[in-house]
Structures are given as C-alpha cells and as structure tokens.
Design a protein around this motif. Sequence first.
Motif, mmCIF file in Angstrom:
data_model
loop_
_atom_site.group_PDB
_atom_site.id
_atom_site.type_symbol
_atom_site.label_atom_id
_atom_site.label_comp_id
_atom_site.label_asym_id
_atom_site.label_seq_id
_atom_site.Cartn_x
_atom_site.Cartn_y
_atom_site.Cartn_z
ATOM 1 N N LYS A 141 0.847 -1.194 0.000
ATOM 2 C CA LYS A 141 0.000 0.000 0.000
ATOM 3 C C LYS A 141 0.880 1.241 0.000
ATOM 4 C CE LYS A 141 -3.944 -1.678 2.793
ATOM 5 N NZ LYS A 141 -4.703 -1.403 4.042
ATOM 6 N N GLN A 142 0.334 2.316 -0.541
ATOM 7 C CA GLN A 142 0.968 3.625 -0.453
ATOM 8 C C GLN A 142 -0.093 4.692 -0.266
ATOM 9 O OE1 GLN A 142 3.645 3.677 -4.008
ATOM 10 N NE2 GLN A 142 5.131 4.508 -2.556
ATOM 11 N N TYR A 143 0.294 5.743 0.412
ATOM 12 C CA TYR A 143 -0.630 6.853 0.634
ATOM 13 C C TYR A 143 -0.652 7.742 -0.601
ATOM 14 C CZ TYR A 143 -2.988 10.738 2.911
ATOM 15 O OH TYR A 143 -3.878 11.722 3.252
ATOM 16 N N ASP A 144 -1.857 8.019 -1.096
ATOM 17 C CA ASP A 144 -2.052 8.892 -2.245
ATOM 18 C C ASP A 144 -2.345 10.301 -1.740
ATOM 19 O OD1 ASP A 144 -3.276 10.361 -4.404
ATOM 20 O OD2 ASP A 144 -3.520 8.445 -5.453
ATOM 21 N N VAL A 145 -1.429 11.214 -2.003
ATOM 22 C CA VAL A 145 -1.553 12.577 -1.498
ATOM 23 C C VAL A 145 -2.767 13.280 -2.108
ATOM 24 C CG1 VAL A 145 -0.413 14.828 -1.337
ATOM 25 C CG2 VAL A 145 0.929 12.739 -1.108
ATOM 26 N N GLU A 146 -3.053 13.001 -3.377
ATOM 27 C CA GLU A 146 -4.160 13.677 -4.053
ATOM 28 C C GLU A 146 -5.516 13.268 -3.476
ATOM 29 O OE1 GLU A 146 -3.846 13.079 -8.222
ATOM 30 O OE2 GLU A 146 -1.989 14.255 -8.419
ATOM 31 N N THR A 147 -5.718 11.971 -3.283
ATOM 32 C CA THR A 147 -7.006 11.486 -2.779
ATOM 33 C C THR A 147 -7.045 11.380 -1.260
ATOM 34 O OG1 THR A 147 -6.349 9.160 -2.928
ATOM 35 C CG2 THR A 147 -7.337 10.162 -4.887
ATOM 36 N N LYS A 148 -5.872 11.534 -0.634
ATOM 37 C CA LYS A 148 -5.736 11.422 0.817
ATOM 38 C C LYS A 148 -6.260 10.078 1.331
ATOM 39 C CE LYS A 148 -5.871 16.397 1.615
ATOM 40 N NZ LYS A 148 -6.496 17.525 2.334
ATOM 41 N N THR A 149 -5.900 9.018 0.606
ATOM 42 C CA THR A 149 -6.269 7.653 0.992
ATOM 43 C C THR A 149 -5.081 6.728 0.787
ATOM 44 O OG1 THR A 149 -7.087 7.157 -1.234
ATOM 45 C CG2 THR A 149 -8.690 7.957 0.380
ATOM 46 N N TRP A 150 -5.135 5.593 1.523
ATOM 47 C CA TRP A 150 -4.141 4.537 1.323
ATOM 48 C C TRP A 150 -4.637 3.616 0.221
ATOM 49 C CZ3 TRP A 150 0.519 4.121 3.918
ATOM 50 C CH2 TRP A 150 0.701 5.000 4.985
ATOM 51 N N LYS A 151 -3.814 3.395 -0.788
ATOM 52 C CA LYS A 151 -4.225 2.597 -1.947
ATOM 53 C C LYS A 151 -3.395 1.312 -2.040
ATOM 54 C CE LYS A 151 -6.212 6.122 -4.929
ATOM 55 N NZ LYS A 151 -6.225 6.700 -6.299
ATOM 56 N N LYS A 152 -4.084 0.209 -2.283
ATOM 57 C CA LYS A 152 -3.397 -1.049 -2.512
ATOM 58 C C LYS A 152 -2.716 -1.027 -3.875
ATOM 59 C CE LYS A 152 -6.334 -4.003 0.359
ATOM 60 N NZ LYS A 152 -7.194 -5.205 0.392
ATOM 61 N N LEU A 153 -1.553 -1.667 -3.934
ATOM 62 C CA LEU A 153 -0.824 -1.758 -5.184
ATOM 63 C C LEU A 153 -0.978 -3.147 -5.764
ATOM 64 C CD1 LEU A 153 2.470 0.141 -4.313
ATOM 65 C CD2 LEU A 153 0.341 1.055 -5.207
ATOM 66 N N ASN A 154 -0.932 -3.258 -7.080
ATOM 67 C CA ASN A 154 -0.976 -4.560 -7.748
ATOM 68 C C ASN A 154 0.439 -5.138 -7.786
ATOM 69 O OD1 ASN A 154 -3.751 -4.367 -8.342
ATOM 70 N ND2 ASN A 154 -3.299 -3.078 -10.122
ATOM 71 N N THR A 155 0.694 -6.083 -6.862
ATOM 72 C CA THR A 155 2.031 -6.681 -6.792
ATOM 73 C C THR A 155 1.951 -8.166 -7.063
ATOM 74 O OG1 THR A 155 1.780 -6.967 -4.393
ATOM 75 C CG2 THR A 155 2.878 -4.955 -5.181
#
Length: 206
Positions: free
Chosen positions: A192-206
């Motif tokens: 996961k990484q925090y998205d500054v634009e949406t201000k949410t934690w987003k899961k990554l496709n790994t």
Amino acid sequence: MELAAQIKSNKTIKALAHWSILIPNQARPRLWIKWFVNPFVHKKGKGACIRRRTRLDVVPWNKFNLGNQSTIEDFSAVNNGVGDVIIGDRTRIGLSNTIIGPVKVGNDVRLAQNVVLSGLNHNYTEIDSPIHAQGVSTSPIVIEDETWIGANVVVVPGVTIGKHAVIAAGSVVTKNIPDYSVAAGNPARILKQYDVETKTWKKLNT
C-alpha cells in the motif's frame, strides 16, 4: 599530528590501543571504557532510558546517540564498533532488538520485538581464508521518522525505510521503502501507499 592520527599510523600502538579498549576475541568494550569513557563521549538525551538488561557494546571512536525520551528495551544489543548508531527522539527500540551500525533511526519510530538492523556484512570472496578473517564491509541503514517496524523484521545493509512507513512482521527488507508505504514479505514488497491527491491509502498490484 593529532593523537588519533598518530595511533592509526603506528601498527603497534594501534594494536595496543585496540587491546586496551576491547576484550580480545570479543566485540565488547572493557569495563573501564563503559564506566569512565562512554558516559562522557556518547549522548543520552533528556528522559532517555536504556534498560538494565540491554547489551550496550559501544566504543568511543564511533558515535552512539540516544535521543530525548527514547527507550531501548531489555535484552537488546547495540554495537557501534564499525559504524555510528544514532537514535532520534521519542523512539522505542523493542525487546531483543539487535542494532549494529552504521544505523540511523529517526524520531517517533517504533521497533517491535526481535528486529535486526545491521549495517555490517562479512566479506567472503576469498575461498582459501575463513570468512571471519576476511574483514567486513558496511553500508548505512536509515529508518526515517514515524516508522513502525513489526516483530522479527530483518533490514539489510544499505536500506532506507521512508517516513511513516509500516513493515509487516517477519519481513526481510532488501531494498529501499518509500515514504508512507506498507511493505511485507521476504523480500519485502510494497503493498500500500498513501495517495496525497485522494488522501487515501491505496493497494498496489504486486
């Protein structure tokens, strides 16, 4: 020529100085170094606590700093023999951690139990010589502010873990982890990484 340079330039004097500071065949300083030198050389911040059962193998020729209101819990081992160990403010080094410099830990960091941060590697390429006789190489580990590292994590030399990152329990961190990330696995991968634009934690496709 200053005293330190004179000692380093003379093999006999250097060996004698080394013997007077470290117990032979061990990585531990002599008691006189612990009692009468280290307290005046190394920095322990206001309100900082090193628990009684901590093994503090620190020598005067490299830095050991523990920041304000930081704690090193029981059964941990700290060694600055081959590199500085710098720990920031309000940081907690958990039970049974091992920290071998060069390592820099930031402010407000939490290390859980049995975490290993070692900036040291043993050289091994000469097959006609025992590995322990081939010396070591070092590469600094950096743990940025506000990071949380789970139990039984190993961080290898040269790795930087970014600000406000989370490393899941049992992970082996072999590559840099960016700010505001969650990583897990062996080797650790970013989940996961925090998205500054949406201000949410987003899961990554790994």
